[in-house]
Each structure stands twice: as C-alpha cells, then as structure tokens.
Write a protein that holds these residues in place. Structure first.
Motif, PDB file in Angstrom:
ATOM      1  N   PHE A   1       0.835  -1.195   0.000  1.00 11.71           N
ATOM      2  CA  PHE A   1       0.000   0.000   0.000  1.00 11.71           C
ATOM      3  C   PHE A   1       0.873   1.248   0.000  1.00 11.71           C
ATOM      4  N   ASP A   2       0.752   2.047  -1.046  1.00 15.76           N
ATOM      5  CA  ASP A   2       1.550   3.256  -1.193  1.00 15.76           C
ATOM      6  C   ASP A   2       1.048   4.356  -0.254  1.00 15.76           C
ATOM      7  N   MET A   3       1.972   5.039   0.413  1.00 11.48           N
ATOM      8  CA  MET A   3       1.687   6.203   1.260  1.00 11.48           C
ATOM      9  C   MET A   3       0.460   6.000   2.150  1.00 11.48           C
ATOM     10  N   ALA A   4       0.482   4.901   2.884  1.00  8.30           N
ATOM     11  CA  ALA A   4      -0.683   4.513   3.686  1.00  8.30           C
ATOM     12  C   ALA A   4      -1.007   5.529   4.771  1.00  8.30           C
ATOM     13  N   GLU A   5       0.016   6.234   5.282  1.00 10.33           N
ATOM     14  CA  GLU A   5      -0.243   7.162   6.386  1.00 10.33           C
ATOM     15  C   GLU A   5      -1.017   8.395   5.945  1.00 10.33           C
ATOM     16  N   MET A   6      -1.178   8.600   4.633  1.00  6.90           N
ATOM     17  CA  MET A   6      -1.961   9.736   4.141  1.00  6.90           C
ATOM     18  C   MET A   6      -3.450   9.401   4.046  1.00  6.90           C
ATOM     19  N   VAL A   7      -3.801   8.190   4.460  1.00  3.54           N
ATOM     20  CA  VAL A   7      -5.187   7.712   4.443  1.00  3.54           C
ATOM     21  C   VAL A   7      -5.560   7.360   5.887  1.00  3.54           C
TER      22      VAL A   7
ATOM     23  N   VAL B   1       4.693   3.545   5.578  1.00  6.99           N
ATOM     24  CA  VAL B   1       4.422   4.502   6.653  1.00  6.99           C
ATOM     25  C   VAL B   1       5.769   4.974   7.165  1.00  6.99           C
ATOM     26  N   TYR B   2       5.999   6.263   7.152  1.00 10.07           N
ATOM     27  CA  TYR B   2       7.310   6.803   7.500  1.00 10.07           C
ATOM     28  C   TYR B   2       7.336   7.545   8.830  1.00 10.07           C
ATOM     29  N   ASN B   3       6.204   7.696   9.474  1.00 11.84           N
ATOM     30  CA  ASN B   3       6.144   8.416  10.742  1.00 11.84           C
ATOM     31  C   ASN B   3       6.142   7.399  11.888  1.00 11.84           C
ATOM     32  N   PRO B   4       7.263   7.262  12.627  1.00 11.25           N
ATOM     33  CA  PRO B   4       7.331   6.251  13.685  1.00 11.25           C
ATOM     34  C   PRO B   4       6.232   6.374  14.733  1.00 11.25           C
ATOM     35  N   SER B   5       5.710   7.589  14.949  1.00 13.33           N
ATOM     36  CA  SER B   5       4.655   7.749  15.956  1.00 13.33           C
ATOM     37  C   SER B   5       3.354   7.089  15.515  1.00 13.33           C
ATOM     38  N   LEU B   6       3.256   6.753  14.229  1.00 18.33           N
ATOM     39  CA  LEU B   6       2.039   6.110  13.706  1.00 18.33           C
ATOM     40  C   LEU B   6       2.178   4.598  13.560  1.00 18.33           C
ATOM     41  N   TYR B   7       3.375   4.063  13.751  1.00 20.75           N
ATOM     42  CA  TYR B   7       3.602   2.642  13.483  1.00 20.75           C
ATOM     43  C   TYR B   7       2.587   1.744  14.184  1.00 20.75           C
ATOM     44  N   ARG B   8       2.476   1.906  15.482  1.00 26.72           N
ATOM     45  CA  ARG B   8       1.636   0.979  16.252  1.00 26.72           C
ATOM     46  C   ARG B   8       0.160   1.151  15.929  1.00 26.72           C
ATOM     47  N   ASP B   9      -0.233   2.370  15.619  1.00 24.92           N
ATOM     48  CA  ASP B   9      -1.625   2.609  15.255  1.00 24.92           C
ATOM     49  C   ASP B   9      -1.980   1.884  13.952  1.00 24.92           C
ATOM     50  N   TYR B  10      -1.098   1.967  12.970  1.00 25.53           N
ATOM     51  CA  TYR B  10      -1.387   1.335  11.676  1.00 25.53           C
ATOM     52  C   TYR B  10      -1.240  -0.181  11.732  1.00 25.53           C
ATOM     53  N   ILE B  11      -0.440  -0.675  12.665  1.00 22.00           N
ATOM     54  CA  ILE B  11      -0.331  -2.122  12.842  1.00 22.00           C
ATOM     55  C   ILE B  11      -1.530  -2.658  13.621  1.00 22.00           C
TER      56      ILE B  11
ATOM     57  N   LYS C   1      -4.525  -2.848  11.186  1.00 19.67           N
ATOM     58  CA  LYS C   1      -4.402  -4.260  10.817  1.00 19.67           C
ATOM     59  C   LYS C   1      -3.428  -4.489   9.647  1.00 19.67           C
ATOM     60  N   MET C   2      -2.349  -3.688   9.624  1.00 18.63           N
ATOM     61  CA  MET C   2      -1.275  -3.952   8.675  1.00 18.63           C
ATOM     62  C   MET C   2      -0.417  -5.105   9.193  1.00 18.63           C
ATOM     63  N   ASP C   3       0.021  -5.943   8.273  1.00 21.71           N
ATOM     64  CA  ASP C   3       0.973  -6.991   8.663  1.00 21.71           C
ATOM     65  C   ASP C   3       2.371  -6.407   8.833  1.00 21.71           C
ATOM     66  N   TYR C   4       2.779  -5.572   7.876  1.00 28.48           N
ATOM     67  CA  TYR C   4       4.160  -5.094   7.857  1.00 28.48           C
ATOM     68  C   TYR C   4       4.226  -3.632   7.415  1.00 28.48           C
ATOM     69  N   LEU C   5       5.194  -2.910   7.978  1.00 34.04           N
ATOM     70  CA  LEU C   5       5.497  -1.545   7.579  1.00 34.04           C
ATOM     71  C   LEU C   5       6.973  -1.481   7.179  1.00 34.04           C
ATOM     72  N   TYR C   6       7.317  -0.537   6.319  1.00 35.02           N
ATOM     73  CA  TYR C   6       8.722  -0.291   6.005  1.00 35.02           C
ATOM     74  C   TYR C   6       9.468   0.144   7.271  1.00 35.02           C
TER      75      TYR C   6
END
Length: 626
Positions: free
Chosen positions: A323-329, A354-364, A368-373
């Motif tokens: 998923f491209d640029m997921a943190e913008m959604v 997702v490039y913002n570390p403060s959002l990692y856990r929220d998006y996981i 329900k993301m399996d993996y983030l960059y």
C-alpha cells in the motif's frame, strides 16, 4: 469365491487403502509445509524493466527505442532462478494500468497528456484503471489481463507468492475505467463537483476554477521538449481537483504530485472525520472483530471502491498488496479495508509505506497492517553506518525501541524510492552493503526485501529522462545494465556478469536461503555488542554482534562494517546468553552458516564464552553452535 479370487480382491483393496493413505499423507505433508513458519523474502521487481534486453538507453526514449519488459519474460527459467535465490514473494511493481505516453487507442484506451504524466512510460503510482493492467507489459495488449493471470499461475507453480501495489491516496488525473465490473462506477463519476467536499465524493474540488499545469522549472519540458500533439501546457479539468499530495492550488507546484488527484476518505477540509471512529480497544482485537464493527456502518464511497478493488485482485490470485503512502489515508479505513481482505484470505500479505514512527503501532494494531517499512529507523541507521559516519551502537537502539513490533517492521536496503547502494550518491560499491545486509536480514523475525538488481550491484547510473541517476527510473523506458548481464539474453544464468557480480549474487543467495531455513531467526534476540565493546580488546563501533535462538538453533551473528580494517580479537559470549542457552563449561564447535568456514571453537569457562575470531573488512559470520 476361489482362494485366488480372494487373494486378488484382498490385494486390490490393500492397494486402494495404501493409495488413499498415501494421498492422505501427501495432503498432510503439504498442509504441514503451508503451516511451517519462516522468514519471508520479498523480491521487488519493476515489471516493466525486468525482461528488457535493449541497451540503447536514450534519455526520454520511446518503447520502440529503449525497449520494455513483458509479463512473459518471467518464464519458468527466470522464476526458477528467483526461487533459487531464496525468494518467497515477488512484488510485481507497476502492474495496475497507469498513465503512459503510447497510443493504445486500438484497445479503446484514451491517450494520456504528457503535461500530467511523469516520464514517457509513466509513474506506476498514477493509476488510470484499477480493473486492468499496464498494456505495455503484454505481448498482446488486448489480452493483457489474461497474460497477467498466467504470470500469477506461473509464480505460484514455482512456489512463490504474488504482491502488487494498491495506491489508495491518489489516482491519475485522467482516471478512466474501461471495463469496470457490473455496478462499479468510475472514481468521481457521481461526485457533486459544485462543492469542495462531500462525504461520498471521491475527490476534493476547487469549485468554479480550472486546473492549470505547473510552471516547469530547471529547464524541464514534458518528453524532454520533443514535439508531440498533446503537450501544450494545458490539461482540461474544470473544476480543478486537489492534487495527490494534498495541494489545494488549482495550479500545483512543479514538485507537487501534479499528475495525480487526492482521494477523499471522508476527511473534511478542516481535518475532522465524517465517519465513526474506531474505538481504542479495537487495537487489541483481531481482524474478524474489526470486520464486524464496520459491517453495519455507513461509510464514504471511496472506502467501498478500494475494498472492491482489493477483492477483485484477490480473486485473480494475487496474494497480497503493498500500500503506497498509507499514512496519508485514515487508519479507520485500513481497519475496514484490511479486515475485509483478511476475511477473503487470512494469509494475505499486507505491506504499507508509513514513515512516521509515531504512527507505526496505530497502523499495525488498529489498521491491521501486517508489515510496515522500517525506513526511518533501521534503513537510515544502516545507511549512515555504510557511509562511514554512523556508529553500529545505534542498531540496537533502534531494535530495542521497536521490540514490541519487530516482527511487523520489514527490512530492506534498496527499493524503487531509494538510491542504489552502488551509486556514487550512496556508497559507490555494492559490496559495502554486505555486513548491513547480513544484519538487516538476521536481526529480527520480520520479512526481508531486496530490489531487483541489488543482488548484482546495479548502480542506477542511467540518465533516463524524467528519472535521474542514482535510482533506477520508474518513469521511463530504460535498460538496467548489471541486471541485463545477469539476464544474459533471457537465459537468466548470469552468463555476462563479472566475477565480482557473480560473487555478490552468490552472497545474496547464500544469505537469503539461510534466513528462510533458520528457525532461530523467528525466536529470541539479544545484543552482545555492548558487552564486547567493554570486555573485548580492539572491538569497536564498526563491528556489530548479536545472538538469535530458539529451542532448536543457537546463532551468533557478527559483522564488520569497516572497509579497510581487519579485526583480530577474542570474542565474548556474555554470561546472560551463556546462562539462557544453558551452556556447560566446555568447548563447543561453531559451524559458520554462510560459507562454511571458519568453524572455530567456543570455550565456556566461569560462565563466559570466548572464541578467537579474525574478521576481514566487510566480512560477516553467522555461527551456529553444534
């Protein structure tokens, strides 16, 4: 019935039972294999470039001049070679139909305007039709979807799975769905364009205002200034839409994503949400609970559109998405989207940018993301170390900070957005990445990704047109020289590689095959770096070491990041690890897992292990205790 008849019947029944038992055993074995956990290896390949043997490489060259790869280039020989490399997933980048500067009107496809297309071959992240594939990639463009389905089947036949991109944040400025499934309307087809925002509009608008092409900068001209019927510094779009990166200007800046328009997910222009928020306790709930939560909710139209797109590709046999640029959604959309995907395929592989570390856990957890960059943490740290000014101490700082989500943080050293390792703008020599690759691949239980050509030292030096050196262009028709030498006129045997390139690919093959077979890499992690910095003479911040283990396997990983220095030291296994591994006071033979040599002796005495090691520049060892 005679004795002979009885014997014949008995033998026939026995054979039938044995046959059924054999099939049952075979089915059980296949099931067990499917259940077997292992580290995954993702091979990102730019589909358009992989099979291209053309070496012309004229800047802004046409498809006919510079060539293009096809789905069919991933034949049995090519796929076998990737499987042998250690690949478990192939991420085919650039599959959905995106804007291109080539006339496909014979297939009913509208021409694309170079004023709103980056490059001649077009960006894969400006999708023009989500229900079909890039016509450039087909031998017969009219049959392009069938050719893609055949590629999926071939990939599966070779024991690998298929990923493609979905780009939810934006679509091409000229999105046109040619063959949407029944009942599917195009993006924006039912929008109220008289208002800036409405919940069920797919786009945001600038009412009563026409779109204007950006003012070109730095001497840029579409197609390099070549004469063409369409580049006239105009693109008809009234009212203008917000640009993909969120610009609300009717004339976006040259550096904006002007070739795309932003998709509306029910986020009002003031940033407030026009949908029900996901309660925080859902961070602890599984995808089934998330699916149930959204079932009876009224949601923005764009949510359903992208869910249906994902379902469509799953039904074609695709095994997951990047998923491209997921943190913008909004993260709530991902809860809805990913739980819907998992209800269709619980094993779907879902990777997000997702490039913002403060959002990692929220998006996981909520998304329900399996993996983030793992880009801004591990990748950036390793890049600094490779370039000579970073300290290896920071590797453990990163890893310990992500320990609760380490399995979800996909590791890489190259992808289409990043500079090629061998480019002068990075470190100028692919071998310098070998210790970083060992650490990246073995540090955690997360998947590892490599980018096609990385394994043979591709340097991205081509001036392709829109795409500039240091990154292999994703916008142009271009050949990829080191990769082409490995491809060897589609023999896929490395026949034209230099000895150095062959050696590099052999290193990647050894490493990737090891990590997909090791059980310890799914187990425990303990840094042993700081103990050695304190207790081992000459050990310093250009070396890094750690232990990995489970009940069946115990590993010591040690890497030298220095390009010139050889280390000779009596390496230590700290008391904490000796205790956790329940090692007795005796000698243990170590077996090196990459090249099989050296195989030194670990001596445990007074609760501390020690082993003499000579570590050459850029050398790594993965020792297994026998």
């Amino acid at each position: 019935m005679t004795m002979i008849s009885r014997t014949v019947v008995f033998l026939a029944l026995a054979m039938l039972v044995a046959c059924k038992q054999g099939k049952k055993e075979e089915t059980k074995m296949q099931t067990d294999l499917r259940k077997k956990e292992r580290k995954e290896v993702v091979y990102q390949v730019f589909t358009r470039l992989f099979g291209n043997t053309n070496t012309t490489n004229r800047p802004w060259g046409t498809l006919e001049e510079n060539g293009v790869g096809k789905f069919s280039d991933f034949d049995d020989t090519a796929l076998s070679a990737l499987k042998d490399l250690g690949v478990t997933y192939i991420w085919y980048t650039g599959v959905p139909h995106h804007a291109v500067i080539k006339d496909y009107t014979a297939q009913g496809i509208t021409n694309d305007d170079p004023d709103v297309v980056k490059g001649r071959a077009g960006s894969p992240y400006a999708v023009k039709d989500y229900y079909n594939v890039n016509p450039d990639l087909a031998v017969n463009p009219a049959n392009r979807l069938e050719e893609f389905k055949a590629l999926v089947q071939r990939t599966h036949k070779h024991g690998m799975k298929v990923l493609i991109d979905i780009v939810p944040n934006h679509v091409a400025r000229n999105y046109v769905g040619l063959k949407n499934p029944s009942g599917v309307a195009d993006f924006g087809a039912n929008d109220d364009t008289s208002v800036e925002y409405a919940r069920d509009n797919n786009f945001y608008y600038i009412p009563k205002t026409a779109f204007k092409v950006p003012e070109w900068q730095g001497g840029y001209l579409p197609l390099g200034g070549e004469e063409h019927a369409l580049p006239d510094f105009k693109f008809e779009e009234t009212p203008a839409k917000w640009t993909g990166n969120g610009s609300r200007l009717p004339q976006p800046d040259f550096n904006d994503w002007y070739e795309t328009v932003k998709v509306n997910y029910g986020i009002r222009p003031d940033g407030s949400k026009d949908f029900e928020e996901l309660p925080q306790p859902y961070s602890e709930k599984d995808y089934k609970a998330h699916f149930e939560f959204w079932k009876d909710k009224e949601l923005p139209d764009s949510w359903y559109k992208f869910r249906d797109i994902a379902t469509y590709w799953l039904e074609l046999g695709v095994d997951g998405f990047r998923f491209d640029m997921a943190e913008m959604v909004p993260v709530e959309f991902w809860s809805f989207m990913n739980s819907s995907i998992k209800m269709k395929n619980p094993d779907a592989f879902l990777l997000a940018e997702v490039y913002n570390p403060s959002l990692y856990r929220d998006y996981i957890h909520r998304g329900k993301m399996d993996y983030l960059y793992d880009k801004v943490e591990l990748y950036d740290s390793l890049k600094h170390i490779m370039k000579g000014y970073g300290w290896t101490d920071h590797i453990h700082t990163v890893q310990s900070g992500l320990q609760d989500i380490e399995h979800h943080m996909l590791h890489f050293l190259e992808n289409h957005d990043e500079q090629r390792i061998a480019s002068p703008e990075f470190v100028g020599k692919a071998e310098i990445a070998k210790p970083a690759m060992v650490v990246s691949a073995t540090l955690s239980s997360s998947p590892t990704m490599i980018y096609f050509g990385q394994e043979v030292g591709e340097d991205g030096s081509e001036d392709a047109g829109f795409g500039k050196p240091s990154r292999t262009s994703i916008f142009d028709y271009i050949g990829v020289p080191a990769h082409q030498r490995w491809m060897n006129n589609k023999k896929f045997d490395g026949g034209q590689l230099s000895e150095g390139e062959k050696s590099l690919r052999d290193f990647y093959m050894r490493l990737l095959n090891f990590i997909t077979s090791s059980t310890a890499l799914l187990g425990e992690y303990q840094e042993i770096h700081y103990y050695n910095k304190e207790h081992t003479e000459t050990y310093d911040h250009r070396v890094f070491s750690f232990a990995r283990w489970d009940k069946d396997e115990k590993l010591i990983v040690i890497s030298n990041f220095d390009t010139t220095k050889t280390y000779d030291f009596n390496f230590k296994l700290p008391p904490e690890v000796v205790s956790r591994w329940q090692l007795e006071s005796k000698e243990y033979r170590l077996k090196e897992q990459l090249y099989g040599n050296p195989n030194p002796v670990l001596k445990v005495e007074d609760g501390i292990g020690s082993v003499p090691i000579r570590l050459a520049p850029l050398e790594s060892f993965i020792f297994k205790i026998n």
